[in-house]
Design an enzyme around this catalytic site. Structure first.
Site, PDB file in Angstrom:
ATOM      1  N   ARG A   1      14.390   9.558 -24.335  1.00 23.66           N
ATOM      2  CA  ARG A   1      14.844   9.043 -23.033  1.00 23.66           C
ATOM      3  C   ARG A   1      15.527   7.699 -23.280  1.00 23.66           C
ATOM      4  O   ARG A   1      15.008   6.874 -24.034  1.00 23.66           O
ATOM      5  CB  ARG A   1      13.672   8.854 -22.043  1.00 23.66           C
ATOM      6  CG  ARG A   1      13.046  10.170 -21.591  1.00 23.66           C
ATOM      7  CD  ARG A   1      12.092   9.972 -20.434  1.00 23.66           C
ATOM      8  NE  ARG A   1      12.780   9.818 -19.151  1.00 23.66           N
ATOM      9  CZ  ARG A   1      12.159   9.497 -18.020  1.00 23.66           C
ATOM     10  NH1 ARG A   1      10.850   9.262 -18.014  1.00 23.66           N
ATOM     11  NH2 ARG A   1      12.830   9.391 -16.880  1.00 23.66           N
TER      12      ARG A   1
ATOM     13  N   GLN B   1       7.153  11.201  -8.087  1.00 19.87           N
ATOM     14  CA  GLN B   1       6.115  10.386  -8.745  1.00 19.87           C
ATOM     15  C   GLN B   1       5.299   9.580  -7.727  1.00 19.87           C
ATOM     16  O   GLN B   1       4.132   9.295  -7.964  1.00 19.87           O
ATOM     17  CB  GLN B   1       6.755   9.423  -9.756  1.00 19.87           C
ATOM     18  CG  GLN B   1       7.332  10.086 -10.993  1.00 19.87           C
ATOM     19  CD  GLN B   1       8.802  10.365 -10.831  1.00 19.87           C
ATOM     20  OE1 GLN B   1       9.270  10.657  -9.731  1.00 19.87           O
ATOM     21  NE2 GLN B   1       9.555  10.297 -11.903  1.00 19.87           N
TER      22      GLN B   1
ATOM     23  N   GLY C   1       6.996   6.628 -17.387  1.00 20.22           N
ATOM     24  CA  GLY C   1       6.700   5.227 -17.089  1.00 20.22           C
ATOM     25  C   GLY C   1       6.979   4.415 -18.342  1.00 20.22           C
ATOM     26  O   GLY C   1       6.528   4.780 -19.435  1.00 20.22           O
TER      27      GLY C   1
ATOM     28  N   ASN D   1      15.274   0.560 -12.524  1.00 21.53           N
ATOM     29  CA  ASN D   1      13.998   1.190 -12.150  1.00 21.53           C
ATOM     30  C   ASN D   1      14.341   2.526 -11.498  1.00 21.53           C
ATOM     31  O   ASN D   1      15.531   2.875 -11.334  1.00 21.53           O
ATOM     32  CB  ASN D   1      13.191   0.274 -11.222  1.00 21.53           C
ATOM     33  CG  ASN D   1      11.758   0.767 -11.034  1.00 21.53           C
ATOM     34  OD1 ASN D   1      11.059   1.035 -12.019  1.00 21.53           O
ATOM     35  ND2 ASN D   1      11.313   0.918  -9.804  1.00 21.53           N
TER      36      ASN D   1
ATOM     37  N   ASP E   1      12.105  -0.553 -15.694  1.00 22.64           N
ATOM     38  CA  ASP E   1      12.302   0.159 -16.968  1.00 22.64           C
ATOM     39  C   ASP E   1      13.059  -0.657 -17.999  1.00 22.64           C
ATOM     40  O   ASP E   1      12.925  -0.435 -19.193  1.00 22.64           O
ATOM     41  CB  ASP E   1      13.023   1.489 -16.717  1.00 22.64           C
ATOM     42  CG  ASP E   1      12.067   2.489 -16.112  1.00 22.64           C
ATOM     43  OD1 ASP E   1      11.891   2.448 -14.877  1.00 22.64           O
ATOM     44  OD2 ASP E   1      11.444   3.254 -16.874  1.00 22.64           O
TER      45      ASP E   1
HETATM   46  O1  MRU Z   1      11.214   8.550 -14.682  1.00 21.30           O
HETATM   47  P1  MRU Z   1       9.927   7.791 -14.761  1.00 21.30           P
HETATM   48  O2  MRU Z   1       8.824   8.423 -13.987  1.00 21.30           O
HETATM   49  O3  MRU Z   1       9.545   7.495 -16.193  1.00 21.30           O
HETATM   50  O4  MRU Z   1      10.251   6.406 -14.076  1.00 21.30           O
HETATM   51  C1  MRU Z   1       9.249   5.445 -13.972  1.00 21.30           C
HETATM   52  C2  MRU Z   1       9.662   4.214 -13.276  1.00 21.30           C
HETATM   53  O5  MRU Z   1      10.788   4.063 -12.863  1.00 21.30           O
HETATM   54  C3  MRU Z   1       8.659   3.103 -13.206  1.00 21.30           C
HETATM   55  O6  MRU Z   1       8.801   2.360 -12.036  1.00 21.30           O
HETATM   56  C4  MRU Z   1       8.864   2.178 -14.418  1.00 21.30           C
HETATM   57  O7  MRU Z   1       8.838   2.918 -15.610  1.00 21.30           O
HETATM   58  C5  MRU Z   1       7.845   1.108 -14.494  1.00 21.30           C
HETATM   59  S1  MRU Z   1       6.255   1.784 -14.905  1.00 21.30           S
HETATM   60  C6  MRU Z   1       5.176   0.504 -15.097  1.00 21.30           C
END
Ligand code: MRU
Length: 337
Positions: free
Chosen positions: A85, A187, A45, A238, A228
Protein backbone atom coordinates in the site's frame (compact mmCIF):
# COMPACT_ATOMS: atom_id res chain seq x y z
CA UNK A 1 -8.37 -4.55 22.18
CA UNK A 2 -5.57 -5.56 19.82
CA UNK A 3 -5.29 -6.58 16.19
CA UNK A 4 -1.67 -7.81 15.95
CA UNK A 5 0.12 -10.53 17.93
CA UNK A 6 3.53 -12.16 17.64
CA UNK A 7 3.68 -15.60 19.22
CA UNK A 8 5.95 -18.63 18.75
CA UNK A 9 7.77 -17.08 15.77
CA UNK A 10 4.52 -16.46 13.89
CA UNK A 11 2.39 -13.38 13.22
CA UNK A 12 -1.32 -13.36 14.07
CA UNK A 13 -3.68 -10.77 12.60
CA UNK A 14 -7.28 -10.15 13.54
CA UNK A 15 -9.10 -10.28 10.19
CA UNK A 16 -10.55 -6.75 9.97
CA UNK A 17 -12.38 -7.52 6.74
CA UNK A 18 -14.72 -9.78 8.76
CA UNK A 19 -15.40 -7.46 11.70
CA UNK A 20 -17.78 -6.99 13.39
CA UNK A 21 -19.53 -10.16 12.18
CA UNK A 22 -16.65 -12.47 13.15
CA UNK A 23 -13.48 -12.22 15.24
CA UNK A 24 -11.13 -14.45 13.25
CA UNK A 25 -7.38 -14.55 13.93
CA UNK A 26 -5.22 -15.56 10.95
CA UNK A 27 -1.72 -17.02 11.36
CA UNK A 28 1.15 -15.95 9.07
CA UNK A 29 4.61 -17.45 8.63
CA UNK A 30 5.34 -16.15 5.09
CA UNK A 31 6.04 -12.44 4.52
CA UNK A 32 4.47 -12.63 1.03
CA UNK A 33 1.14 -13.58 2.60
CA UNK A 34 1.53 -10.69 5.04
CA UNK A 35 2.01 -8.29 2.12
CA UNK A 36 -1.23 -9.66 0.69
CA UNK A 37 -2.97 -9.20 4.07
CA UNK A 38 -1.94 -5.53 4.07
CA UNK A 39 -3.11 -5.06 0.47
CA UNK A 40 -6.49 -6.73 1.10
CA UNK A 41 -6.86 -4.86 4.41
CA UNK A 42 -6.97 -7.83 6.77
CA UNK A 43 -4.82 -5.35 8.70
CA UNK A 44 -5.16 -1.62 8.03
CA UNK A 45 -4.50 1.76 9.64
CA UNK A 46 -1.15 3.49 9.23
CA UNK A 47 0.62 2.45 12.47
CA UNK A 48 -0.77 -1.11 12.32
CA UNK A 49 0.54 -1.51 8.78
CA UNK A 50 4.03 -0.42 9.94
CA UNK A 51 4.05 -2.81 12.90
CA UNK A 52 2.82 -5.66 10.71
CA UNK A 53 5.53 -5.00 8.13
CA UNK A 54 8.19 -5.06 10.86
CA UNK A 55 7.05 -8.50 12.00
CA UNK A 56 6.89 -9.61 8.34
CA UNK A 57 10.58 -8.76 8.05
CA UNK A 58 11.25 -11.09 10.98
CA UNK A 59 9.45 -13.82 9.00
CA UNK A 60 11.66 -12.99 6.00
CA UNK A 61 14.75 -13.22 8.20
CA UNK A 62 13.61 -16.60 9.56
CA UNK A 63 13.22 -17.85 6.00
CA UNK A 64 16.58 -16.52 4.80
CA UNK A 65 18.87 -16.63 7.86
CA UNK A 66 20.62 -19.84 6.78
CA UNK A 67 20.67 -19.10 3.04
CA UNK A 68 23.30 -17.23 1.04
CA UNK A 69 23.18 -13.47 0.45
CA UNK A 70 20.96 -12.54 3.38
CA UNK A 71 20.91 -8.77 2.67
CA UNK A 72 19.75 -9.31 -0.94
CA UNK A 73 16.96 -11.67 0.16
CA UNK A 74 15.89 -9.17 2.83
CA UNK A 75 15.87 -6.34 0.29
CA UNK A 76 13.62 -8.39 -1.97
CA UNK A 77 11.25 -9.04 0.93
CA UNK A 78 11.30 -5.35 1.82
CA UNK A 79 10.35 -4.47 -1.78
CA UNK A 80 7.41 -6.89 -1.73
CA UNK A 81 6.07 -5.37 1.49
CA UNK A 82 6.72 -1.80 0.33
CA UNK A 83 4.55 -2.46 -2.73
CA UNK A 84 1.51 -3.46 -0.63
CA UNK A 85 0.00 0.00 0.00
CA UNK A 86 1.51 3.37 -0.97
CA UNK A 87 0.04 6.09 1.25
CA UNK A 88 0.72 5.36 4.94
CA UNK A 89 4.33 6.36 5.51
CA UNK A 90 4.56 4.20 8.66
CA UNK A 91 5.02 1.20 6.37
CA UNK A 92 8.20 2.64 4.85
CA UNK A 93 9.36 4.04 8.20
CA UNK A 94 9.13 0.60 9.86
CA UNK A 95 10.77 -1.18 6.92
CA UNK A 96 13.67 1.30 6.98
CA UNK A 97 14.08 0.85 10.71
CA UNK A 98 14.23 -2.95 10.32
CA UNK A 99 16.66 -2.56 7.39
CA UNK A 100 19.07 -0.48 9.49
CA UNK A 101 19.26 -3.41 11.87
CA UNK A 102 19.66 -6.27 9.39
CA UNK A 103 22.32 -4.32 7.51
CA UNK A 104 24.31 -3.75 10.69
CA UNK A 105 23.55 -6.96 12.65
CA UNK A 106 22.94 -9.49 9.87
CA UNK A 107 20.64 -12.48 10.44
CA UNK A 108 20.39 -11.97 14.18
CA UNK A 109 16.85 -13.30 14.69
CA UNK A 110 16.45 -12.41 18.39
CA UNK A 111 17.51 -8.82 17.74
CA UNK A 112 15.26 -8.47 14.70
CA UNK A 113 12.34 -9.88 16.67
CA UNK A 114 13.06 -7.51 19.54
CA UNK A 115 13.17 -4.55 17.14
CA UNK A 116 9.73 -5.43 15.73
CA UNK A 117 8.38 -5.86 19.25
CA UNK A 118 9.90 -2.47 20.18
CA UNK A 119 8.16 -0.79 17.22
CA UNK A 120 4.91 -2.36 18.43
CA UNK A 121 5.42 -1.41 22.09
CA UNK A 122 6.51 2.15 21.31
CA UNK A 123 3.42 2.69 19.18
CA UNK A 124 1.12 1.94 22.12
CA UNK A 125 3.12 4.28 24.37
CA UNK A 126 2.96 7.04 21.75
CA UNK A 127 -0.81 6.59 21.50
CA UNK A 128 -1.24 6.85 25.25
CA UNK A 129 0.89 10.02 25.32
CA UNK A 130 -1.14 11.43 22.43
CA UNK A 131 -4.32 10.61 24.33
CA UNK A 132 -3.12 12.56 27.37
CA UNK A 133 -2.10 15.56 25.25
CA UNK A 134 -5.24 15.53 23.11
CA UNK A 135 -7.65 15.16 26.04
CA UNK A 136 -6.60 18.66 27.15
CA UNK A 137 -8.27 20.03 24.00
CA UNK A 138 -11.60 18.37 24.76
CA UNK A 139 -14.16 20.51 26.62
CA UNK A 140 -16.49 19.13 29.26
CA UNK A 141 -19.54 17.42 27.75
CA UNK A 142 -17.92 17.25 24.32
CA UNK A 143 -19.65 15.92 21.25
CA UNK A 144 -16.89 14.65 18.99
CA UNK A 145 -17.04 13.65 15.34
CA UNK A 146 -14.53 11.15 13.94
CA UNK A 147 -14.00 9.47 10.59
CA UNK A 148 -12.78 6.03 9.52
CA UNK A 149 -11.03 4.04 12.27
CA UNK A 150 -8.00 5.45 14.05
CA UNK A 151 -8.43 3.21 17.05
CA UNK A 152 -6.81 0.20 18.70
CA UNK A 153 -7.46 -1.80 15.55
CA UNK A 154 -5.53 0.68 13.38
CA UNK A 155 -2.50 0.80 15.69
CA UNK A 156 -0.51 -1.29 18.15
CA UNK A 157 -3.32 -0.59 20.63
CA UNK A 158 -5.35 2.27 22.18
CA UNK A 159 -5.47 4.34 18.98
CA UNK A 160 -4.58 7.83 17.81
CA UNK A 161 -7.84 9.79 17.30
CA UNK A 162 -9.70 7.17 19.35
CA UNK A 163 -6.87 7.33 21.89
CA UNK A 164 -7.69 11.01 22.40
CA UNK A 165 -11.37 10.10 22.71
CA UNK A 166 -10.59 7.25 25.14
CA UNK A 167 -8.47 9.53 27.34
CA UNK A 168 -11.09 12.32 27.31
CA UNK A 169 -13.81 9.78 28.09
CA UNK A 170 -11.80 8.47 31.05
CA UNK A 171 -11.79 12.07 32.35
CA UNK A 172 -15.59 12.16 32.06
CA UNK A 173 -15.57 14.78 29.29
CA UNK A 174 -17.26 12.97 26.39
CA UNK A 175 -21.03 13.11 26.03
CA UNK A 176 -21.18 11.66 22.50
CA UNK A 177 -18.94 10.40 19.73
CA UNK A 178 -20.35 10.58 16.23
CA UNK A 179 -18.75 7.99 13.95
CA UNK A 180 -18.97 8.49 10.19
CA UNK A 181 -19.69 5.12 8.57
CA UNK A 182 -16.86 5.79 6.03
CA UNK A 183 -17.78 4.39 2.65
CA UNK A 184 -16.64 2.48 0.69
CA UNK A 185 -15.22 -0.01 3.21
CA UNK A 186 -17.17 1.15 6.28
CA UNK A 187 -14.28 1.29 8.75
CA UNK A 188 -16.28 3.79 10.84
CA UNK A 189 -19.31 1.54 11.10
CA UNK A 190 -17.59 -1.83 11.26
CA UNK A 191 -14.55 -0.90 13.38
CA UNK A 192 -14.92 2.45 15.20
CA UNK A 193 -18.50 1.89 16.32
CA UNK A 194 -17.52 -1.67 17.31
CA UNK A 195 -14.55 -0.49 19.41
CA UNK A 196 -16.54 2.24 21.15
CA UNK A 197 -19.56 0.05 21.87
CA UNK A 198 -17.21 -2.55 23.38
CA UNK A 199 -15.60 0.12 25.57
CA UNK A 200 -19.02 1.53 26.53
CA UNK A 201 -18.15 4.96 25.14
CA UNK A 202 -21.38 6.65 23.91
CA UNK A 203 -21.39 6.49 20.11
CA UNK A 204 -23.85 7.40 17.38
CA UNK A 205 -23.23 6.00 13.93
CA UNK A 206 -24.05 8.31 11.02
CA UNK A 207 -23.81 8.02 7.25
CA UNK A 208 -21.02 10.14 5.77
CA UNK A 209 -23.43 12.56 4.11
CA UNK A 210 -25.02 13.47 7.47
CA UNK A 211 -21.95 15.20 8.94
CA UNK A 212 -22.71 18.67 7.49
CA UNK A 213 -26.26 18.74 8.78
CA UNK A 214 -25.09 17.46 12.18
CA UNK A 215 -22.67 20.40 12.39
CA UNK A 216 -25.31 22.86 11.22
CA UNK A 217 -27.52 21.66 14.08
CA UNK A 218 -24.78 22.64 16.55
CA UNK A 219 -24.21 19.05 17.62
CA UNK A 220 -20.42 18.83 17.06
CA UNK A 221 -17.89 20.54 19.37
CA UNK A 222 -14.77 19.21 17.67
CA UNK A 223 -13.56 16.82 15.00
CA UNK A 224 -10.59 14.50 15.52
CA UNK A 225 -9.27 12.13 12.87
CA UNK A 226 -6.18 9.98 12.25
CA UNK A 227 -3.48 10.47 9.66
CA UNK A 228 -1.68 8.29 7.11
CA UNK A 229 1.07 10.71 6.13
CA UNK A 230 1.80 14.30 7.07
CA UNK A 231 4.06 16.43 4.85
CA UNK A 232 6.61 18.91 6.23
CA UNK A 233 4.10 21.80 6.05
CA UNK A 234 1.29 19.96 7.88
CA UNK A 235 -0.79 18.96 4.86
CA UNK A 236 -1.94 15.41 5.54
CA UNK A 237 -3.48 12.36 3.93
CA UNK A 238 -6.21 10.46 5.73
CA UNK A 239 -9.18 8.34 4.74
CA UNK A 240 -11.22 9.67 1.85
CA UNK A 241 -13.83 12.06 3.22
CA UNK A 242 -11.50 13.72 5.73
CA UNK A 243 -11.01 16.76 3.48
CA UNK A 244 -14.79 17.28 3.17
CA UNK A 245 -15.10 17.17 6.96
CA UNK A 246 -12.29 19.72 7.36
CA UNK A 247 -14.02 22.12 4.96
CA UNK A 248 -17.33 21.64 6.77
CA UNK A 249 -15.68 22.20 10.15
CA UNK A 250 -14.07 25.43 8.90
CA UNK A 251 -17.42 26.73 7.62
CA UNK A 252 -19.10 25.95 10.94
CA UNK A 253 -16.23 27.28 13.10
CA UNK A 254 -15.56 23.87 14.68
CA UNK A 255 -12.01 22.92 15.79
CA UNK A 256 -10.50 20.25 13.53
CA UNK A 257 -7.64 18.08 14.83
CA UNK A 258 -5.56 15.19 13.58
CA UNK A 259 -3.72 12.86 15.96
CA UNK A 260 -0.58 11.06 14.81
CA UNK A 261 2.64 9.53 16.09
CA UNK A 262 5.85 11.07 14.74
CA UNK A 263 6.35 7.90 12.65
CA UNK A 264 3.55 9.27 10.43
CA UNK A 265 5.43 12.47 9.54
CA UNK A 266 7.22 12.51 6.19
CA UNK A 267 9.67 15.42 6.26
CA UNK A 268 11.05 14.41 2.85
CA UNK A 269 8.04 15.95 1.10
CA UNK A 270 7.33 19.70 1.35
CA UNK A 271 3.54 19.52 1.00
CA UNK A 272 0.55 17.28 0.44
CA UNK A 273 0.83 17.42 -3.34
CA UNK A 274 3.67 14.90 -3.05
CA UNK A 275 1.71 12.28 -1.10
CA UNK A 276 1.01 9.16 -3.20
CA UNK A 277 -2.73 8.53 -2.92
CA UNK A 278 -3.76 4.90 -3.27
CA UNK A 279 -6.38 4.13 -5.89
CA UNK A 280 -8.38 0.98 -5.17
CA UNK A 281 -10.61 -1.21 -7.31
CA UNK A 282 -14.01 -0.05 -8.52
CA UNK A 283 -15.71 -3.13 -7.02
CA UNK A 284 -15.43 -1.43 -3.62
CA UNK A 285 -17.71 1.33 -4.97
CA UNK A 286 -20.12 -0.82 -6.96
CA UNK A 287 -20.75 -3.27 -4.12
CA UNK A 288 -20.21 -4.21 -0.51
CA UNK A 289 -19.61 -7.73 0.84
CA UNK A 290 -20.66 -9.23 -2.46
CA UNK A 291 -23.93 -7.25 -2.63
CA UNK A 292 -24.22 -4.87 -5.62
CA UNK A 293 -24.69 -1.20 -4.70
CA UNK A 294 -24.40 0.02 -8.29
CA UNK A 295 -24.29 -1.38 -11.81
CA UNK A 296 -21.17 -3.56 -12.24
CA UNK A 297 -20.30 -1.90 -15.55
CA UNK A 298 -20.52 1.71 -14.32
CA UNK A 299 -17.32 3.79 -14.36
CA UNK A 300 -15.91 4.39 -10.87
CA UNK A 301 -13.33 6.53 -9.06
CA UNK A 302 -11.99 5.15 -5.79
CA UNK A 303 -9.15 7.06 -4.11
CA UNK A 304 -8.64 5.47 -0.67
CA UNK A 305 -7.40 8.76 0.83
CA UNK A 306 -7.62 12.50 0.33
CA UNK A 307 -5.26 15.31 1.28
CA UNK A 308 -6.32 18.03 3.72
CA UNK A 309 -4.41 21.34 3.50
CA UNK A 310 -2.82 22.43 6.76
CA UNK A 311 -4.79 25.71 6.70
CA UNK A 312 -7.87 23.73 7.72
CA UNK A 313 -6.19 22.24 10.79
CA UNK A 314 -6.66 23.83 14.21
CA UNK A 315 -3.86 21.79 15.80
CA UNK A 316 -1.89 18.56 15.43
CA UNK A 317 -1.83 16.12 18.34
CA UNK A 318 1.40 14.09 18.69
CA UNK A 319 3.05 12.04 21.42
CA UNK A 320 5.27 15.09 22.05
CA UNK A 321 2.32 17.39 22.65
CA UNK A 322 -0.03 19.63 20.69
CA UNK A 323 1.37 21.55 17.72
CA UNK A 324 -0.17 24.85 16.62
CA UNK A 325 0.47 26.82 13.43
CA UNK A 326 2.86 27.51 11.84
CA UNK A 327 3.04 23.74 11.42
CA UNK A 328 6.15 23.71 9.19
CA UNK A 329 8.23 25.21 11.98
CA UNK A 330 6.65 23.05 14.71
CA UNK A 331 7.06 19.84 12.70
CA UNK A 332 10.69 20.63 11.87
CA UNK A 333 11.40 20.82 15.61
CA UNK A 334 9.83 17.42 16.27
CA UNK A 335 12.47 14.72 16.04
CA UNK A 336 11.47 11.05 16.22
CA UNK A 337 13.77 8.81 18.20
O1 MRU B 1 -7.60 2.42 4.42
P1 MRU B 1 -7.34 2.36 5.89
O2 MRU B 1 -8.44 1.71 6.66
O3 MRU B 1 -5.98 1.76 6.19
O4 MRU B 1 -7.29 3.87 6.34
C1 MRU B 1 -7.06 4.18 7.68
C2 MRU B 1 -7.08 5.62 7.98
O5 MRU B 1 -7.25 6.45 7.11
C3 MRU B 1 -6.76 6.03 9.38
O6 MRU B 1 -7.45 7.19 9.75
C4 MRU B 1 -5.25 6.29 9.49
O7 MRU B 1 -4.53 5.18 9.02
C5 MRU B 1 -4.82 6.59 10.87
S1 MRU B 1 -4.94 5.15 11.90
C6 MRU B 1 -4.33 5.53 13.42
Amino acid sequence: MEAIRWEDSALYLLDQTRLPAAEDWLRYTDYRQVAKAIQTMVVRGAPAIGITAAYAMVLAAQENACKGDFPAAMSRAKAVLAASRPTAVNLFWALDRMENLWLSAGPDLPRLEEEARAIHREDVLMNEAMGRAGAELVPQGARILTHCNAGALATGGYGTALGVIRAAHAQGKVSMVYADETRPLLQGARLTAYELVRDRIPVTLICDDMAGYLMAQGKVDLVVVGCDRMAANGDFANKIGTYSLAVLAKYHGIPFYTALPSSTIDRSIPNGGHIPVEQRGGEEVTGFAGVPTGPVDVQTWNPAFDVTPHELLTAVITERGVLRPPFDRELAGLVHN
